[in-house]
Design a protein around this motif. Structure first.
Motif, PDB file in Angstrom:
ATOM      1  N   PHE A   7       0.851  -1.202   0.122  1.00 19.68           N
ATOM      2  CA  PHE A   7      -0.083  -0.021   0.072  1.00 19.68           C
ATOM      3  C   PHE A   7       0.992   1.278  -0.195  1.00 19.68           C
ATOM      4  CE2 PHE A   7      -1.879   3.422   2.558  1.00 19.68           C
ATOM      5  CZ  PHE A   7      -3.085   3.711   1.615  1.00 19.68           C
ATOM      6  N   PHE A   8       1.923   1.394   0.815  1.00 16.37           N
ATOM      7  CA  PHE A   8       2.854   2.504   0.896  1.00 16.37           C
ATOM      8  C   PHE A   8       3.648   2.718  -0.293  1.00 16.37           C
ATOM      9  CE2 PHE A   8       1.090   2.694   5.268  1.00 16.37           C
ATOM     10  CZ  PHE A   8       0.873   3.776   5.631  1.00 16.37           C
ATOM     11  N   THR A   9       4.109   1.682  -0.858  1.00 15.11           N
ATOM     12  CA  THR A   9       4.730   1.688  -2.043  1.00 15.11           C
ATOM     13  C   THR A   9       3.810   2.485  -3.256  1.00 15.11           C
ATOM     14  OG1 THR A   9       6.161  -0.474  -1.502  1.00 15.11           O
ATOM     15  CG2 THR A   9       6.093   0.471  -4.078  1.00 15.11           C
ATOM     16  N   PHE A  10       2.643   1.753  -3.252  1.00 16.43           N
ATOM     17  CA  PHE A  10       1.650   2.701  -4.132  1.00 16.43           C
ATOM     18  C   PHE A  10       1.493   3.906  -3.756  1.00 16.43           C
ATOM     19  CE2 PHE A  10      -2.589   3.972  -5.259  1.00 16.43           C
ATOM     20  CZ  PHE A  10      -2.694   3.567  -6.738  1.00 16.43           C
ATOM     21  N   PHE A  11       1.262   4.498  -2.606  1.00 18.87           N
ATOM     22  CA  PHE A  11       1.055   5.666  -2.218  1.00 18.87           C
ATOM     23  C   PHE A  11       2.273   6.400  -2.573  1.00 18.87           C
ATOM     24  CE2 PHE A  11       1.975   9.007   1.295  1.00 18.87           C
ATOM     25  CZ  PHE A  11       0.936   9.756   0.958  1.00 18.87           C
ATOM     26  N   ALA A  12       3.718   5.975  -2.227  1.00 18.15           N
ATOM     27  CA  ALA A  12       4.798   6.573  -2.541  1.00 18.15           C
ATOM     28  C   ALA A  12       4.972   7.203  -3.845  1.00 18.15           C
ATOM     29  CB  ALA A  12       5.970   5.919  -2.027  1.00 18.15           C
ATOM     30  N   PHE A  13       4.746   6.231  -4.833  1.00 18.56           N
ATOM     31  CA  PHE A  13       4.917   6.331  -6.218  1.00 18.56           C
ATOM     32  C   PHE A  13       3.925   7.461  -6.720  1.00 18.56           C
ATOM     33  CE2 PHE A  13       8.132   3.159  -6.231  1.00 18.56           C
ATOM     34  CZ  PHE A  13       9.023   3.454  -7.216  1.00 18.56           C
ATOM     35  N   ALA A  48      12.598  11.577 -10.536  1.00 15.22           N
ATOM     36  CA  ALA A  48      13.529  10.794 -10.838  1.00 15.22           C
ATOM     37  C   ALA A  48      13.447   9.551 -10.542  1.00 15.22           C
ATOM     38  CB  ALA A  48      14.837  11.415 -10.047  1.00 15.22           C
ATOM     39  N   LEU A  49      12.884   9.246  -9.644  1.00 14.95           N
ATOM     40  CA  LEU A  49      12.687   7.705  -9.239  1.00 14.95           C
ATOM     41  C   LEU A  49      11.783   6.946  -9.820  1.00 14.95           C
ATOM     42  CD1 LEU A  49      13.513   5.437  -7.378  1.00 14.95           C
ATOM     43  CD2 LEU A  49      11.993   6.013  -5.742  1.00 14.95           C
ATOM     44  N   PRO A  50      10.394   7.415 -10.053  1.00 12.94           N
ATOM     45  CA  PRO A  50       9.375   6.857 -10.803  1.00 12.94           C
ATOM     46  C   PRO A  50       9.922   6.571 -12.330  1.00 12.94           C
ATOM     47  CG  PRO A  50       8.298   8.435  -9.795  1.00 12.94           C
ATOM     48  CD  PRO A  50       9.661   8.681  -9.513  1.00 12.94           C
ATOM     49  N   ARG A  68      20.873   1.443  -3.780  1.00  9.74           N
ATOM     50  CA  ARG A  68      20.517   2.959  -3.282  1.00  9.74           C
ATOM     51  C   ARG A  68      19.775   3.602  -4.572  1.00  9.74           C
ATOM     52  NH1 ARG A  68      25.533   6.039  -1.837  1.00  9.74           N
ATOM     53  NH2 ARG A  68      26.469   4.621  -3.500  1.00  9.74           N
ATOM     54  N   GLU A  69      19.718   2.759  -5.769  1.00 11.65           N
ATOM     55  CA  GLU A  69      19.227   3.278  -7.181  1.00 11.65           C
ATOM     56  C   GLU A  69      20.146   4.538  -7.369  1.00 11.65           C
ATOM     57  OE1 GLU A  69      17.817   1.534  -9.095  1.00 11.65           O
ATOM     58  OE2 GLU A  69      16.296   0.417  -8.073  1.00 11.65           O
ATOM     59  N   ALA A  99      10.040  16.526   1.651  1.00  9.12           N
ATOM     60  CA  ALA A  99       9.104  15.372   1.723  1.00  9.12           C
ATOM     61  C   ALA A  99       9.399  14.285   0.606  1.00  9.12           C
ATOM     62  CB  ALA A  99       7.597  16.149   1.733  1.00  9.12           C
ATOM     63  N   ASN A 100       9.565  14.604  -0.460  1.00  7.67           N
ATOM     64  CA  ASN A 100       9.974  13.673  -1.715  1.00  7.67           C
ATOM     65  C   ASN A 100      11.352  13.082  -1.301  1.00  7.67           C
ATOM     66  OD1 ASN A 100       7.783  14.701  -3.058  1.00  7.67           O
ATOM     67  ND2 ASN A 100       8.999  15.928  -4.411  1.00  7.67           N
ATOM     68  N   LEU A 101      12.212  13.518  -0.640  1.00  7.84           N
ATOM     69  CA  LEU A 101      13.425  12.909  -0.258  1.00  7.84           C
ATOM     70  C   LEU A 101      13.101  11.777   0.767  1.00  7.84           C
ATOM     71  CD1 LEU A 101      16.652  12.491  -0.249  1.00  7.84           C
ATOM     72  CD2 LEU A 101      16.666  14.362   1.497  1.00  7.84           C
ATOM     73  N   PHE A 102      12.374  12.087   1.768  1.00  8.47           N
ATOM     74  CA  PHE A 102      11.757  11.293   2.874  1.00  8.47           C
ATOM     75  C   PHE A 102      11.124   9.867   2.061  1.00  8.47           C
ATOM     76  CE2 PHE A 102       8.619  10.037   6.084  1.00  8.47           C
ATOM     77  CZ  PHE A 102       9.427   9.479   7.181  1.00  8.47           C
ATOM     78  N   VAL A 103      10.169  10.266   1.194  1.00  8.56           N
ATOM     79  CA  VAL A 103       9.332   9.273   0.598  1.00  8.56           C
ATOM     80  C   VAL A 103      10.336   8.395  -0.125  1.00  8.56           C
ATOM     81  CG1 VAL A 103       7.693   8.765  -1.288  1.00  8.56           C
ATOM     82  CG2 VAL A 103       7.347  10.551   0.493  1.00  8.56           C
ATOM     83  N   VAL A 104      11.342   8.715  -0.795  1.00  9.22           N
ATOM     84  CA  VAL A 104      12.104   8.093  -1.907  1.00  9.22           C
ATOM     85  C   VAL A 104      13.027   7.141  -0.887  1.00  9.22           C
ATOM     86  CG1 VAL A 104      14.288   8.039  -2.909  1.00  9.22           C
ATOM     87  CG2 VAL A 104      12.434   9.478  -3.460  1.00  9.22           C
ATOM     88  N   LEU A 105      13.603   7.741   0.387  1.00 13.92           N
ATOM     89  CA  LEU A 105      14.593   6.903   1.289  1.00 13.92           C
ATOM     90  C   LEU A 105      13.516   5.621   2.050  1.00 13.92           C
ATOM     91  CD1 LEU A 105      16.480   9.694   3.149  1.00 13.92           C
ATOM     92  CD2 LEU A 105      17.312   7.946   1.570  1.00 13.92           C
ATOM     93  N   LEU A 106      12.492   6.103   2.258  1.00 14.91           N
ATOM     94  CA  LEU A 106      11.505   4.939   2.782  1.00 14.91           C
ATOM     95  C   LEU A 106      11.381   3.874   1.725  1.00 14.91           C
ATOM     96  CD1 LEU A 106       8.544   6.913   4.884  1.00 14.91           C
ATOM     97  CD2 LEU A 106      10.274   5.274   5.808  1.00 14.91           C
ATOM     98  N   TYR A 107      11.018   4.246   0.601  1.00  9.71           N
ATOM     99  CA  TYR A 107      10.880   3.245  -0.502  1.00  9.71           C
ATOM    100  C   TYR A 107      12.201   2.353  -0.484  1.00  9.71           C
ATOM    101  CZ  TYR A 107      10.931   1.101  -4.799  1.00  9.71           C
ATOM    102  OH  TYR A 107      11.313   0.127  -5.971  1.00  9.71           O
ATOM    103  N   LEU A 108      13.360   3.038  -0.643  1.00  7.78           N
ATOM    104  CA  LEU A 108      14.566   2.403  -0.927  1.00  7.78           C
ATOM    105  C   LEU A 108      15.067   1.275   0.156  1.00  7.78           C
ATOM    106  CD1 LEU A 108      16.672   5.235  -2.264  1.00  7.78           C
ATOM    107  CD2 LEU A 108      15.544   3.534  -3.445  1.00  7.78           C
ATOM    108  N   TYR A 109      14.769   1.820   1.377  1.00  8.79           N
ATOM    109  CA  TYR A 109      15.089   1.054   2.507  1.00  8.79           C
ATOM    110  C   TYR A 109      14.356   0.348   3.190  1.00  8.79           C
ATOM    111  CZ  TYR A 109      19.426   3.089   1.421  1.00  8.79           C
ATOM    112  OH  TYR A 109      20.618   3.847   0.663  1.00  8.79           O
ATOM    113  N   HIS A 110      12.902   0.546   3.011  1.00 15.80           N
ATOM    114  CA  HIS A 110      11.869  -0.074   4.050  1.00 15.80           C
ATOM    115  C   HIS A 110      10.833  -0.738   3.106  1.00 15.80           C
ATOM    116  CE1 HIS A 110       9.348  -1.106   7.245  1.00 15.80           C
ATOM    117  NE2 HIS A 110       8.364  -0.558   6.898  1.00 15.80           N
ATOM    118  N   PHE A 111      10.172   0.079   2.208  1.00 18.47           N
ATOM    119  CA  PHE A 111       8.891  -0.512   1.544  1.00 18.47           C
ATOM    120  C   PHE A 111       9.387  -1.695   0.599  1.00 18.47           C
ATOM    121  CE2 PHE A 111       7.205   3.772   1.694  1.00 18.47           C
ATOM    122  CZ  PHE A 111       6.558   3.805   3.280  1.00 18.47           C
TER     123      PHE A 111
END
Length: 284
Positions: A7-13, A48-50, A68-69, A99-111
């Motif tokens: 769910f949070f991966t979908f929300f992040a992207f 950048a990430l999407p 780290r992509e 906020a975007n940096l925080f979302v990217v870091l959460l995806y890379l290392y947790h989600f």
């Protein structure tokens, strides 16, 4: 936990895409050059990430990821720096890029992290795998029938995954070397082969028994060991909710495990180079 991550991966992207696309409107409407530059930084930071993941999905033979992509993360940081330097009034762009940096870091290392259940270890017998067709795959029998010295057993997350497609591309190049060393390759996933047809076609990989992706039987007692039932992306749920946990195993001709790699993150599965570095164990 899988549902939470999906769910949070979908929300992040969704957030990154909405933020990046939405930043085009104030970029066009801004009169000051500094404001335009700040919003351009937001666009780079958010998209950048999407965009990087999409490129890796489309062209897995050209673009490769890491934990780290790095390429995408560099663009995220450049966008952050541009917005911080350009927005002297500490306006909305600065809050968005942080906020975007925080979302990217959460995806890379947790989600995108993977939790594996208790699995067989080194020097233990690899379990028999039941396929959706009803056939039973015993590694020792597989090696005996083909007179192999051993086999790599690899679990692919899914055809929807950029990294699984990258694995396939690397295995296609590795296959002649495996054949020369008399080592087999068995690929498994939670999807039928028909779901992989487009990936094989796009990669230009010819149909071959050695690169057939076998579907694990959902009714098998070992299915939960290798497959997360709610591990597929949220957009896939109407068709596919399960995803195999990425892992790779080297098994000798007697079915004994010599090496295993349990990916801690689904973006860093075992590719050809890692498999190539392990086949000496069959000789030792």
């Amino acid at each position: 936990m899988n549902k939470f991550k999906v769910f949070f991966t979908f929300f992040a992207f969704s957030w990154l895409l909405a933020c990046g696309v939405g930043a085009f409107f104030p970029l066009i409407g801004s009169a000051a050059a500094s404001e335009k530059l700040a919003w351009a930084g937001v666009i780079l930071n958010a998209l950048a990430l999407p965009v990087w993941i999409w490129l890796r999905y489309l062209y897995p033979q050209k673009f490769h990821g890491d934990i780290r992509e790095s390429n995408a993360f560099l663009a995220v940081l450049i966008g952050l720096a541009v917005a911080l330097l350009a927005d002297g009034q500490l306006g909305l762009p600065i809050y968005l890029v942080i906020a975007n940096l925080f979302v990217v870091l959460l995806y890379l290392y947790h989600f995108s992290s993977v939790a594996h259940p208790s699995l067989p270890g080194i020097n233990q017998q690899f379990p028999d795998l039941e396929e959706q067709t009803g056939e039973n795959c015993n590694i020792a029998d597989f090696c005996r029938e083909r007179e192999l010295d051993g086999a790599f057993v690899v679990f692919l997350r899914g055809s929807f995954c950029a990294d699984s497609r990258s694995q396939l591309a690397s295995f296609e190049r590795l296959l002649p070397q495996l054949q020369k060393r008399n080592i087999g390759l068995l690929l498994f996933s939670a999807q039928p082969m028909s779901s992989w047809a487009k990936a094989f076609s796009r990669l230009g990989v010819p149909a071959a028994d050695e690169l057939t992706v076998h579907q694990l039987a959902e009714s098998s007692q070992d299915y939960p060991l290798f497959v997360a039932r709610q591990g597929a992306p949220l957009l896939m749920y109407p068709w596919q909710s399960a995803a195999a946990r990425p892992s790779a195993w080297l098994v000798d001709s007697e079915g004994v495990i010599l090496w295993r790699e349990l990916a801690a993150n689904y973006r860093t599965p075992a590719r050809a180079d890692l498999l190539r570095a392990q086949w000496f164990r069959l000789v030792d």
